[in-house]
Scaffold this active site. Structure first.
Site, mmCIF file in Angstrom:
data_model
loop_
_atom_site.group_PDB
_atom_site.id
_atom_site.type_symbol
_atom_site.label_atom_id
_atom_site.label_comp_id
_atom_site.label_asym_id
_atom_site.label_seq_id
_atom_site.Cartn_x
_atom_site.Cartn_y
_atom_site.Cartn_z
ATOM 1 N N GLY A 13 -7.259 22.197 0.764
ATOM 2 C CA GLY A 13 -7.653 23.066 1.862
ATOM 3 C C GLY A 13 -6.521 23.234 2.856
ATOM 4 O O GLY A 13 -5.339 23.129 2.515
ATOM 5 N N SER A 14 -6.880 23.452 4.107
ATOM 6 C CA SER A 14 -5.896 23.717 5.153
ATOM 7 C C SER A 14 -5.202 22.437 5.589
ATOM 8 O O SER A 14 -5.674 21.319 5.340
ATOM 9 C CB SER A 14 -6.598 24.350 6.360
ATOM 10 O OG SER A 14 -7.475 23.394 6.967
ATOM 11 N N ARG B 21 -5.030 21.489 8.622
ATOM 12 C CA ARG B 21 -5.932 20.886 9.604
ATOM 13 C C ARG B 21 -6.947 19.990 8.914
ATOM 14 O O ARG B 21 -7.210 18.862 9.348
ATOM 15 C CB ARG B 21 -6.640 21.988 10.404
ATOM 16 C CG ARG B 21 -7.604 21.460 11.459
ATOM 17 C CD ARG B 21 -8.205 22.622 12.242
ATOM 18 N NE ARG B 21 -8.923 23.531 11.357
ATOM 19 C CZ ARG B 21 -10.178 23.330 10.968
ATOM 20 N NH1 ARG B 21 -10.839 22.250 11.350
ATOM 21 N NH2 ARG B 21 -10.776 24.202 10.182
ATOM 22 N N GLY C 10 -6.549 18.527 6.017
ATOM 23 C CA GLY C 10 -5.832 17.389 5.456
ATOM 24 C C GLY C 10 -5.560 16.312 6.488
ATOM 25 O O GLY C 10 -5.661 15.114 6.194
ATOM 26 N N GLU D 40 -3.859 18.283 -1.104
ATOM 27 C CA GLU D 40 -3.251 19.541 -1.556
ATOM 28 C C GLU D 40 -3.544 20.583 -0.490
ATOM 29 O O GLU D 40 -4.639 21.154 -0.452
ATOM 30 C CB GLU D 40 -3.825 19.971 -2.907
ATOM 31 C CG GLU D 40 -3.557 18.999 -4.035
ATOM 32 C CD GLU D 40 -2.131 19.023 -4.527
ATOM 33 O OE1 GLU D 40 -1.325 19.804 -3.978
ATOM 34 O OE2 GLU D 40 -1.810 18.272 -5.450
ATOM 35 N N CYS E 64 -2.842 29.050 -2.825
ATOM 36 C CA CYS E 64 -1.897 28.185 -2.106
ATOM 37 C C CYS E 64 -0.483 28.433 -2.605
ATOM 38 O O CYS E 64 0.487 28.158 -1.890
ATOM 39 C CB CYS E 64 -2.289 26.729 -2.243
ATOM 40 S SG CYS E 64 -2.533 26.180 -3.932
#
Length: 512
Positions: free
Chosen positions: A241-242, A244, A246, A263, A297
């Site tokens: 994800g983003s 933020r 992570g 990731e 991504c």
């Protein structure tokens, strides 16, 4: 939703669904609707799980792990082999569901299911190759080696853009490693997650395996997500994800000394030198920047092009962008479908406003698509922007089809521009110059986890370890030795002598 678009009953999906599974179905929380970005119409409803139900799901997954870890790895591989066959049989319908729910074109939806099939094939072979090393002992009697044991329950958090592939990268490898899983998918693509879980549960039942091995918990991040991060039963959290997201995962899981595999965002660039084949470069850029409507991504977001070929490349790209067929992703011939929702469209428009304020110039595209042709859909035109490398917007990842074209004069300058962003996922250079290619791949070249020569940033194969550095999180999934993330390493020493030698030549004790 009309039956012509989705037939209820397929994969066990109905008009009303429960969003939790651990051998039984749960869902006592608030209901959400899965809405298709193709036309803005709802497909079906899903009742989310509560935090209390998540605790029940995690406990059942832990019980499934307790039995599964004792199953020999090659037998685990047999189950995964049959899962691959089940996904192969479901490829058309599951690919269609991905397209309907997420918006990528049907060819990409089918391709994503093929990724699940491929990682199953890879994992089957891996189930007989979970190797450890033999180490030479410095002592005269002992023998040393390392071995790998199942780790526990793996929490898998996935994003909307690859609602099958990313789960399968984690789940199939974790399964042959002897782990159980709890999957928290994006709330934007809950039906695809239910379909995959139902397929996996049926295969488990045929093998006499507890279907809680592949558990599911659909729910809000503020409730179910936080419960997953804090639960000590979840030994590893693999989150896609983003940046933020992570940082939050790393913070909460790290406090309890759990393990994370992150990731996160990408801001991928292609350097195009005077020695590049322009035709190859344009084809790679077009697929990398427009594929999945810029919502990968690994999407190509920056082109760093030498000043001597900048105008020629830009003109070729503008011409190619004007030929991109935008529309219903279920229709044959469509090259770009919608963004996932209206919020994504708004984010793209906000980024383009920043482009204007930071000195950029739109060369083509960047419009909303609406009206009678696209009623209720989330459509835009892919956009190319000429801009300077010092613009702040270039350093950020906008999850939309915006491509920044940046000029350079010397190759060292191109490398500096390339690496001067917080993210470090995928990268590429197009050149026929050996020195440029090798410099790009050297320690002083690309700082990304993936580096390519004369091939684009998108479309990674499952055989290689997938992931990136810096704000991308440092995680590795899928191929190579990424399986080690899902197991615990144990160093073993066996003393077959009648003496008790100590390391470092230490003598302890002595005479009476």
């Amino acid at each position: 939703m009309t039956p012509a678009r989705w037939q209820f009953g397929t994969f066990g999906i109905e008009a009303e669904n429960l969003g939790g599974f651990c051998g039984e179905r749960l869902g006592g929380g608030e209901a959400i609707e899965s809405v298709s970005p193709i036309d803005g119409r709802p497909i079906a409803r899903v009742r989310q799980v509560t935090s209390a139900e998540f605790a029940q799901i995690a406990q059942r997954a832990a019980e499934a792990f307790d039995a599964w870890q004792d199953v020999p790895a090659p037998r685990r591989g047999q189950l995964v082999r049959d899962l691959g066959a089940a996904f192969r049989a479901a490829k058309e319908d599951l690919g269609r569901l991905i397209t309907l729910e997420m918006g990528k074109i049907l060819a990409e939806g089918r391709g994503e299911v093929q990724e699940a099939v491929d990682i199953c094939d890879f994992a089957v072979g891996l189930s007989r190759q979970l190797y450890g090393l033999t180490t030479v002992s410095e002592r005269p009697g002992p023998r040393m080696y390392e071995q790998w044991h199942p780790w526990g329950v793996v929490g898998i958090i996935t994003a909307f853009n690859f609602p099958v592939a990313v789960w399968s990268w984690n789940a199939m490898i974790a399964a042959v490693c002897g782990d159980a899983m709890v999957w928290k998918p994006s709330s934007k693509t809950p039906l695809t997650a239910i379909a995959c879980t139902n397929i996996a549960a049926e295969v488990c039942r045929r093998h006499g395996v507890d279907p809680a091995l592949f558990s599911l918990a659909i729910g809000p991040g503020s409730d179910v997500g936080e419960a997953m991060l804090a639960d000590p039963l979840i030994r590893l959290v693999s989150a896609t994800g983003s940046c933020r997201l992570g940082r939050r995962v790393a913070e909460v899981v790290g406090k309890r000394l759990g393990r994370t595999l992150l990731e996160l965002g990408g801001n991928n660039a292609i350097i195009v030198t005077p020695e590049a084949d322009p035709g190859m470069a344009v084809r790679a850029i077009l697929f990398g920047a427009v594929g999945t409507a810029g919502q990968r991504c690994t999407t190509t977001r920056r082109i760093i092009v030498h000043q001597s070929v900048r105008e020629t490349l830009a003109n070729l790209l503008v011409d190619a962008y004007r030929q991109v067929r935008i529309g219903d992703p279920l229709a044959e011939g469509t090259l770009m479908g919608p963004l996932v929702d209206q919020a994504a469209v708004d984010d793209m428009m906000a980024a383009l406003k920043r482009v204007d304020s930071e000195g950029g110039r739109v060369l083509v595209g960047g419009e909303r698509r609406g009206g009678e042709q696209y009623p209720g859909g989330c459509y835009v035109t892919p956009c190319i922007v000429a801009i300077g490398s010092d613009a702040a917007v270039v350093r950020e990842e906008t999850f939309a089809p915006i491509l920044y074209v940046i000029e350079y004069t010397e190759f060292e300058e191109a490398l500096r521009i390339h690496n001067d962003v917080p993210q470090g996922l995928s990268s590429a250079v197009f050149t026929r110059d050996l020195v440029e290619a090798e410099t790009f791949l050297s320690a002083r070249g690309s700082d990304c986890g993936i580096a390519n020569v004369n091939i684009g940033t998108s479309g990674a194969e499952i055989g290689g370890a997938f992931g990136g550095e810096k704000d991308t999180g440092g995680g590795r999934e899928s191929g190579s030795d990424a399986w080690k993330n899902y197991m615990r390493r144990q160093t073993v020493t066996i003393n077959y002598s009648t003496d008790l030698p100590l390391a470092q030549g230490i003598e302890f004790g002595g005479g009476t």
